[in-house]
Design an enzyme around this catalytic site. Sequence first.
Site, PDB file in Angstrom:
ATOM      1  N   ASP A 241     -14.502  -5.312   3.905  1.00  0.00           N
ATOM      2  CA  ASP A 241     -15.415  -4.687   4.872  1.00  0.00           C
ATOM      3  C   ASP A 241     -16.825  -4.566   4.293  1.00  0.00           C
ATOM      4  O   ASP A 241     -17.818  -4.791   4.992  1.00  0.00           O
ATOM      5  CB  ASP A 241     -14.891  -3.309   5.266  1.00  0.00           C
ATOM      6  CG  ASP A 241     -13.649  -3.389   6.130  1.00  0.00           C
ATOM      7  OD1 ASP A 241     -13.362  -4.485   6.648  1.00  0.00           O
ATOM      8  OD2 ASP A 241     -12.967  -2.354   6.276  1.00  0.00           O
TER       9      ASP A 241
ATOM     10  N   GLU B 251     -14.719 -12.875  10.121  1.00  0.00           N
ATOM     11  CA  GLU B 251     -15.825 -13.067   9.186  1.00  0.00           C
ATOM     12  C   GLU B 251     -16.854 -14.063   9.703  1.00  0.00           C
ATOM     13  O   GLU B 251     -17.702 -14.542   8.956  1.00  0.00           O
ATOM     14  CB  GLU B 251     -15.281 -13.548   7.836  1.00  0.00           C
ATOM     15  CG  GLU B 251     -14.629 -14.907   7.837  1.00  0.00           C
ATOM     16  CD  GLU B 251     -13.149 -14.870   8.177  1.00  0.00           C
ATOM     17  OE1 GLU B 251     -12.446 -15.838   7.861  1.00  0.00           O
ATOM     18  OE2 GLU B 251     -12.705 -13.852   8.767  1.00  0.00           O
TER      19      GLU B 251
ATOM     20  N   ASP C 283     -19.861 -18.486   8.363  1.00  0.00           N
ATOM     21  CA  ASP C 283     -18.543 -17.941   8.048  1.00  0.00           C
ATOM     22  C   ASP C 283     -18.467 -17.733   6.540  1.00  0.00           C
ATOM     23  O   ASP C 283     -18.859 -18.611   5.765  1.00  0.00           O
ATOM     24  CB  ASP C 283     -17.464 -18.924   8.528  1.00  0.00           C
ATOM     25  CG  ASP C 283     -16.058 -18.414   8.281  1.00  0.00           C
ATOM     26  OD1 ASP C 283     -15.661 -18.374   7.102  1.00  0.00           O
ATOM     27  OD2 ASP C 283     -15.371 -18.083   9.246  1.00  0.00           O
TER      28      ASP C 283
END
Length: 745
Positions: free
Chosen positions: A467, A493, A450
């Site tokens: 992004d 994420e 993550d």
Amino acid sequence: MAQATETSNEIFEVNLVPHRDVGLPSYVSTGEISAPSDVDDPKDLIHVPLNIAAGLHMALRAKHLTAASHSLRVAMWTTAWGFTYGLRDDHLQLFEFSGLLHEIGKIGIPDRVLQKADGLNDHEQAMMDLHPQVGVEILRAAGVSKTLLKCVVNVGMDYSTLPDPDTNDSASMSARLIRIVDAYDSMTSWSAYRDPLSRKDAIAELIRNAGSQFDPKLARSFAQMVLRPQRKLEERVQKRWGKLLPMQAEQTPFEFDQVAARCGPAAGGPLMHSLSDSFYRHMLNHIQQAVIFVDNEFRILQWNREAERMTGQAADAVLHHFWKPSLVGFCDRSGFPIPDHQCPFLSMIISGERSQRKLSIKRLDGKILDAELEVVPVINDRGKLTGGAVIMNDVSEQTALEQKLIHLNERASQDQLTKIANRGELNRQLPAFIETHSGDDIEGAIIICDIDYFKRINDNFSHQAGDEALKAFATLLRDSCRTTDLVARYGGEEFVMLCPQCDLEEARQLAESLRSKLQRTPMPALRGACITASFGVTVVKSGDTDESAIGRADRGLITAKQNGRDRVICMPVEPTNTASPTTGIQANTWMDWVELANNKSKLEAELITDVPKSIACEKLKGFVQEFKAAVTNLDADYAIFEIDCRNTPMPRRANERLGKYRVHVALQDIELKAGPDKTQIRQAALVKVIMTPIYARDRREDASAAQSARLMQALQCYLLAQAFDESLKADLIRVIKPETDSRYG
């Protein structure tokens, strides 16, 4: 008859003399051959009408072209022999028609035997051996003379087995000569089983077997004729048979050097050509592939209807033209024309080998077709390359369908932003991954990662920058993994990696490498700043489900977040949410079963494995070898060893001094209740561990407790153990004590 391997010069020196000096029988030079008194009248000169002989031979030709060509060559050889030694015309006719019809019985042999490419079995050979008797019945029904029948019957007999081998009647003489000529033509003709012999080697074989298989005098006279070929004699023989059987003789030329015979079966007469051309033309025009025949001089000989459709070129416009790739419109898969020097047919002509490839065909109307191309060499019976067949299969619809399927599969299984697998593809592959790696033989690792403080990236740099960070992180994960690993976006994420055939230590090293790379990689979208990520790592164990395995790795990720982020936490077993009372840090996985004593430098634990004690011992050996431990005491149930953490694969943290520890391990076999209703029994191993620092200075350091915990975690990973908690203790049936004496006395 054995194949000749060496030619004796003496044979030819003895026989290359006039026939009157080699002891030939008088009937050879004088023509005084008598007719058998018990069969035909000597005045009967017509043994078989010519039209019947021609019809029978044509029937054999339609049945088996090889046998018919061989029979005609045998008849021509007898004509040459008769011309050489001046036989009377009635005797010569008997010799000729005996040779022409001596294999007529093969008409009655089944095609599966007659046309078989490899050797015959005993049953098939017995069927083949019947052809002389079948031939006699066919000839008798055709009304041939008794003399000719007797000759055909005797052709198959060895000279030594004839009842009266030296008789001079016409039937016996003809049979003995035809046996010699039959053997010679077979040895010098092409065969699927062997290469033809040279003229001299075949003659040597005849002389070597004279007296047993062949009449010695006739063999020597035939050898003399063969070894002294005469062009005028060839012309006489060809002229005679051109009148008797013009159509067959045209396709089976007679030559002393046997070139025609070595080339294999003749091409067949007009009837055979008509049948063959009609059949193949019909077949080629109705198959679903384009077929083009090109000879070795690059002339186009055949262009079927499918070739017309695929290329847009009519057959009449290209037949007998010279071949070139542009004539067909060959292009590569990008649409560029294939140059002449890269022509697949040219490559086949040069190499003589079959080839396959995919290409495109640009038709005259501009339409482009995708095709699978195969170029096959065409070899004649002499093994010479005579051209090739260009075979094309239109796969345009198949290619379009494949592209659609690829596109649909990508849309269904690929995350559109990061271009790696999506959550659906992960859910599809995860059950099979868990099933494959849930045993003890193959280990598989799961890594969840993550991006740290991802919301700050969106808030400080924009969602577009977020992004770009996601795409960069996904690219790093994909490029750093093996092709067998699966990298998927789990959500937001978070990313998941499935690593087959990967143990916990290998997965930890991979995660550490990814973490280190990421924190050193500047992000252009973040104005050159770097990002970090946290990782949770686990391995699949027996009894895992999709939820338990992913959940265990996810709790490792949560632990990494709670302990400062930008780190890797391995989770071999289910963690708890309690903190260590002695260290004040969040508990790792071993905290489920660790009970710390009042002395913080001493660590004790009770573990349970799902394998017997013997297998647990083998796993313990692996731990000792990996951590380079020094064993100080060892017996069947107990081991003491010392570990220097500086020599182990355990990573060193900042400003940390690694110490030495003594580990006591005791193992016992136990039995537990198992099954949904607790009525079954399973065997396991109970492992008791005590870990203490060796030096006093190590015991004074608070960091020793953390080092002990990490060592305990590593040991637990190797043993694939879990805490022997209260719920498991409730299922304990008994502790199996080791036997100390023999029950058998």
